[in-house]
Design an enzyme around this catalytic site. Structure first.
Site, mmCIF file in Angstrom:
data_model
loop_
_atom_site.group_PDB
_atom_site.id
_atom_site.type_symbol
_atom_site.label_atom_id
_atom_site.label_comp_id
_atom_site.label_asym_id
_atom_site.label_seq_id
_atom_site.Cartn_x
_atom_site.Cartn_y
_atom_site.Cartn_z
ATOM 1 N N GLU A 1 10.407 -4.856 4.728
ATOM 2 C CA GLU A 1 10.543 -6.265 4.205
ATOM 3 C C GLU A 1 10.309 -6.292 2.562
ATOM 4 O O GLU A 1 11.189 -6.963 1.857
ATOM 5 C CB GLU A 1 9.654 -7.135 4.938
ATOM 6 C CG GLU A 1 10.109 -7.170 6.419
ATOM 7 C CD GLU A 1 9.220 -6.160 7.259
ATOM 8 O OE1 GLU A 1 9.001 -4.912 6.630
ATOM 9 O OE2 GLU A 1 9.019 -6.313 8.540
ATOM 10 N N LYS B 1 0.889 -1.132 -0.083
ATOM 11 C CA LYS B 1 0.107 0.036 0.021
ATOM 12 C C LYS B 1 0.851 1.324 -0.016
ATOM 13 O O LYS B 1 0.590 2.094 -0.638
ATOM 14 C CB LYS B 1 -1.006 -0.199 1.261
ATOM 15 C CG LYS B 1 -1.865 1.142 1.468
ATOM 16 C CD LYS B 1 -2.904 1.227 2.510
ATOM 17 C CE LYS B 1 -3.359 2.405 2.799
ATOM 18 N NZ LYS B 1 -4.376 2.223 3.843
ATOM 19 N N GLU C 1 -4.514 -6.369 14.820
ATOM 20 C CA GLU C 1 -3.983 -5.216 14.687
ATOM 21 C C GLU C 1 -5.092 -4.329 14.312
ATOM 22 O O GLU C 1 -4.801 -3.205 14.778
ATOM 23 C CB GLU C 1 -3.502 -5.400 12.989
ATOM 24 C CG GLU C 1 -2.455 -4.195 12.694
ATOM 25 C CD GLU C 1 -1.582 -4.520 11.392
ATOM 26 O OE1 GLU C 1 -2.606 -4.174 10.407
ATOM 27 O OE2 GLU C 1 -0.565 -4.721 11.358
ATOM 28 N N LYS D 1 9.684 -0.787 13.914
ATOM 29 C CA LYS D 1 10.317 -0.371 12.865
ATOM 30 C C LYS D 1 11.469 0.468 12.880
ATOM 31 O O LYS D 1 12.432 0.376 12.220
ATOM 32 C CB LYS D 1 9.296 0.157 11.708
ATOM 33 C CG LYS D 1 7.959 -0.737 11.288
ATOM 34 C CD LYS D 1 7.190 0.022 10.174
ATOM 35 C CE LYS D 1 5.775 -0.783 9.883
ATOM 36 N NZ LYS D 1 4.959 -0.304 9.014
ATOM 37 N N GLY E 1 -4.729 -1.553 5.079
ATOM 38 C CA GLY E 1 -3.779 -2.699 4.582
ATOM 39 C C GLY E 1 -4.469 -4.068 4.757
ATOM 40 O O GLY E 1 -4.471 -5.002 3.898
ATOM 41 N N ARG E 2 -5.157 -4.290 5.944
ATOM 42 C CA ARG E 2 -5.701 -5.542 6.263
ATOM 43 C C ARG E 2 -7.184 -5.874 5.730
ATOM 44 O O ARG E 2 -7.897 -6.795 6.020
ATOM 45 C CB ARG E 2 -5.573 -5.914 7.772
ATOM 46 C CG ARG E 2 -6.261 -4.682 8.700
ATOM 47 C CD ARG E 2 -5.743 -4.826 9.874
ATOM 48 N NE ARG E 2 -6.244 -3.614 10.827
ATOM 49 C CZ ARG E 2 -5.539 -2.528 11.113
ATOM 50 N NH1 ARG E 2 -4.289 -2.375 10.340
ATOM 51 N NH2 ARG E 2 -6.052 -1.629 11.621
ATOM 52 N N HIS F 1 -4.822 -33.238 17.097
ATOM 53 C CA HIS F 1 -3.898 -33.879 17.611
ATOM 54 C C HIS F 1 -2.644 -33.226 17.976
ATOM 55 O O HIS F 1 -1.527 -33.549 17.909
ATOM 56 C CB HIS F 1 -3.446 -35.020 16.390
ATOM 57 C CG HIS F 1 -4.558 -35.777 15.990
ATOM 58 N ND1 HIS F 1 -4.836 -37.063 16.734
ATOM 59 C CD2 HIS F 1 -5.590 -35.612 15.181
ATOM 60 C CE1 HIS F 1 -5.766 -37.646 15.851
ATOM 61 N NE2 HIS F 1 -6.296 -36.796 15.167
HETATM 62 O O1 F6P Z 1 3.374 -2.621 9.805
HETATM 63 C C1 F6P Z 1 1.930 -2.998 9.766
HETATM 64 C C2 F6P Z 1 1.539 -2.875 8.103
HETATM 65 O O2 F6P Z 1 1.257 -1.470 7.868
HETATM 66 C C3 F6P Z 1 -0.010 -3.371 7.954
HETATM 67 O O3 F6P Z 1 -1.136 -2.698 8.428
HETATM 68 C C4 F6P Z 1 0.067 -3.592 6.431
HETATM 69 O O4 F6P Z 1 -0.807 -4.639 6.009
HETATM 70 C C5 F6P Z 1 1.500 -4.106 6.283
HETATM 71 O O5 F6P Z 1 2.123 -3.461 7.274
HETATM 72 C C6 F6P Z 1 2.120 -3.846 4.966
HETATM 73 O O6 F6P Z 1 1.844 -2.425 4.588
HETATM 74 P P1 F6P Z 1 2.376 -2.058 2.859
HETATM 75 O O7 F6P Z 1 1.087 -2.654 2.232
HETATM 76 O O8 F6P Z 1 1.890 -0.684 2.907
HETATM 77 O O9 F6P Z 1 3.491 -2.607 2.836
#
Ligand code: F6P
Length: 542
Positions: free
Chosen positions: A225, A219, A369, A509, A283-284, A400
């Site tokens: 990452e 987003k 979240e 972060k 995002g979620r 199990h």
């Molecule tokens: O760090 C949390 C977050 O902002 C989530 O809410 C989001 O889904 C995820 O990181 C990834 O964010 P992006 O889509 O901006 O890479």
């Protein structure tokens, strides 16, 4: 985009008359409630406590709840202003007030304006600025689905790698697994999220650049990452004959697409094909947007539209059904009852479906979240508990592993069974066995078993909810996910929190950014003794 709609007044749950009455009822009758007695006293309990929502049938009867608690919980919903708050979300108000954003993932699944026919519910639920937004949504959706169909038709592309994390990974990855039987047989879908190089490295080893399409899903297009993995994938692509030159036969431009609200950053990365979306999609809550491209590539445009239609049906149910028969409301109220009165700290999700194996992971982000917050909308510390821990594994595997604790442990953990009336195409003879196991677990939890030998004694009276879908097809999956989204909305509304920000992820972060160069330089100055000690052990040996 926000409609400018004024935010409604919310009353925090603990300041309503219903809250105190619920407390009194819990002390009087709730704590000692017995499920077996309740079924014996009321033969109609199943009928009274089960309901059909679009694509999802829910049996709530094996929960620790009686009619007065139900009535008080509904009163609580009304006294907190849940309905006005829900209507504000559907009117496009900036209810994510800490980020001044509207919350409109539901608009992404609203039928196209052209499909609006008089009398159809969709005509009534969007107006003014939102109707314009809806046109934009559908123009983008059409472009995305055309792109998905082009990729599906392109036999040269055999592997699609989605690079994203959190909401830019969990939803699409979960949905593609769930709808595996509908997936294009000629496309292998890969999802890479972790910054641990082992994940991307293992995927890259299976690939050839000329037959691979990378989707950089973020987003913000700033998530460390994802950016790290995207750069590593680009380096690999170039090292294996790819080129930045758009005219080259193996061009970055043809093999990397971006899914993001940050179109500028994607262009800077060197990506020409970008599908955009809007800051009012959390995002979620984003698998319905451009973030859903890997799903659309896997299952095709028609099935993707069915996924949206199923979610829209649940939106309409949430928006219009009376609270008593409103499934997201009923589930959210149960969550409040368990968390704030019974004091249960977790809820286990047990999909009796291999296809839904990633649903618990997806729900962890969605619920924790969203509602893992310690302050109310005004920033005041809360005197009561919010999000439970949500966890689980598909059945029968969980039986199990950790079901021992759910049956005989010291904590009561409500379980949510999710089952399919009709199983998948593979080994259909096994499906009744799977269903029998789900039913048996729910029954065993409720009934328990007396034994004089303490080790063999089951207390029973352990609650569960049973959700039933006809089969795992796109519309049903869409409805199920939207059900969970709205349930999270309900609990967040009642707790008086903002379910749509996530400031809690920021601090880590920032600290990681500080520590990464220190790991290389060995500079431990100013760090706490534990972090410094660990750093010394982790530093490359000189
Ligand atoms: O760090 C949390 C977050 O902002 C989530 O809410 C989001 O889904 C995820 O990181 C990834 O964010 P992006 O889509 O901006 O890479």
């Amino acid at each position: 985009m926000s409609s400018g709609h004024v935010l409604p007044t919310r009353t925090r749950c603990d300041r309503t008359p219903a809250w105190a009455q619920l407390q009194a009822h819990f002390e009087g009758a709730g704590r000692g409630f017995d499920l077996r007695g309740a079924f014996a006293a009321e033969p109609e309990r199943f009928e009274r406590l089960s309901l059909q929502a679009p694509h999802v049938f829910a049996d709530l009867s094996k929960n620790l709840i009686d009619a007065p608690a139900e009535a008080l919980l509904l009163q609580l919903a009304r006294e907190t202003g849940l309905e006005a708050y829900r209507d504000a979300m559907f009117a496009g108000a900036a209810i994510n007030h800490t980020e001044q954003r509207a919350v409109m993932h539901w608009l992404l699944r609203n039928p196209a304006p052209a499909l609006d026919v008089p009398g159809h519910a969709a005509t009534k639920n969007v107006a003014g600025a939102l109707a314009e937004g809806l046109q934009d949504v559908h123009a983008t959706l059409d472009a995305m689905l055309q792109l998905a169909e082009r990729v599906r038709a392109d036999d040269a592309i055999t592997d699609v790698v989605n690079i994203g994390i959190g909401g830019s990974d969990l939803g699409p990855s979960m949905a593609v697994k769930a709808l595996e039987e509908l997936c294009h047989p000629g496309k292998r879908m890969h999802f890479v999220s972790n910054v641990d190089g082992m994940e991307l490295g293992r995927v890259l080893r299976q690939l050839k650049p000329e037959s691979t399409l990378f989707l950089v899903a973020s987003k913000t297009f700033t998530t460390a990452e994802t950016m790290s993995n995207a750069h590593a994938a680009r380096d690999w692509f170039i090292a294996h004959g790819g080129s930045d030159d758009r005219a080259a036969p193996l061009s970055l431009s043809r093999h990397f697409y971006a899914l993001t609200t940050n179109v500028e950053a994607a262009a800077k990365f060197g990506i020409d094909t970008t599908l955009g979306f809007w800051d009012w999609v959390g995002g979620r809550y984003s698998l319905w947007s451009a973030i859903g491209l890997p799903i659309a590539i896997a299952i095709g445009a028609e099935h993707f539209r069915a996924l949206l239609a199923g979610a829209h049906a649940m939106d309409e149910h949430f928006r219009t059904a009376p609270l008593e028969r409103n499934l997201p409301v009923r589930l959210g109220l149960l969550d409040v009852w368990y968390r704030n009165f019974h004091g249960f700290t977790s809820r286990s999700v047990a999909p009796y479906s291999h296809g839904l194996r990633r649903l618990p992971a997806y729900l962890q982000q969605l619920e924790m979240e969203s509602n893992g917050k310690g302050v109310d909308a005004q920033g005041q510390r809360l005197p009561f508990a919010t999000s439970p821990v949500v966890w689980g594994e598909p059945g029968t595997n969980g039986q199990h592993a950790f079901f021992q604790m759910i049956h005989q442990g010291t904590d009561v953990i409500p379980v949510e069974f999710i089952a399919l009336r009709q199983g998948g195409a593979d080994l259909p003879a096994q499906h009744p066995r799977l269903l029998a196991n789900a039913l048996a677990q729910a029954r065993a939890l409720m009934l328990g078993k007396d034994s004089e030998d303490g080790h063999r004694h089951f207390t029973g009276n352990r609650p569960s909810t049973f959700l039933l879908l006809d089969r795992l097809e796109p519309a049903a999956l869409g409805a199920l996910i939207a059900l969970y989204e709205h349930r999270v909305f309900v609990t967040g509304a009642i707790w008086g929190i903002n379910s749509f920000d996530q400031w809690g992820v920021e601090l880590g972060k920032v600290l990681a950014k500080d520590l990464e160069p220190r790991l290389a330089s060995g500079d431990v100055q100013g760090l706490d003794a534990s972090t410094a000690g660990l750093m010394r052990r982790l530093m490359p040996q000189g």
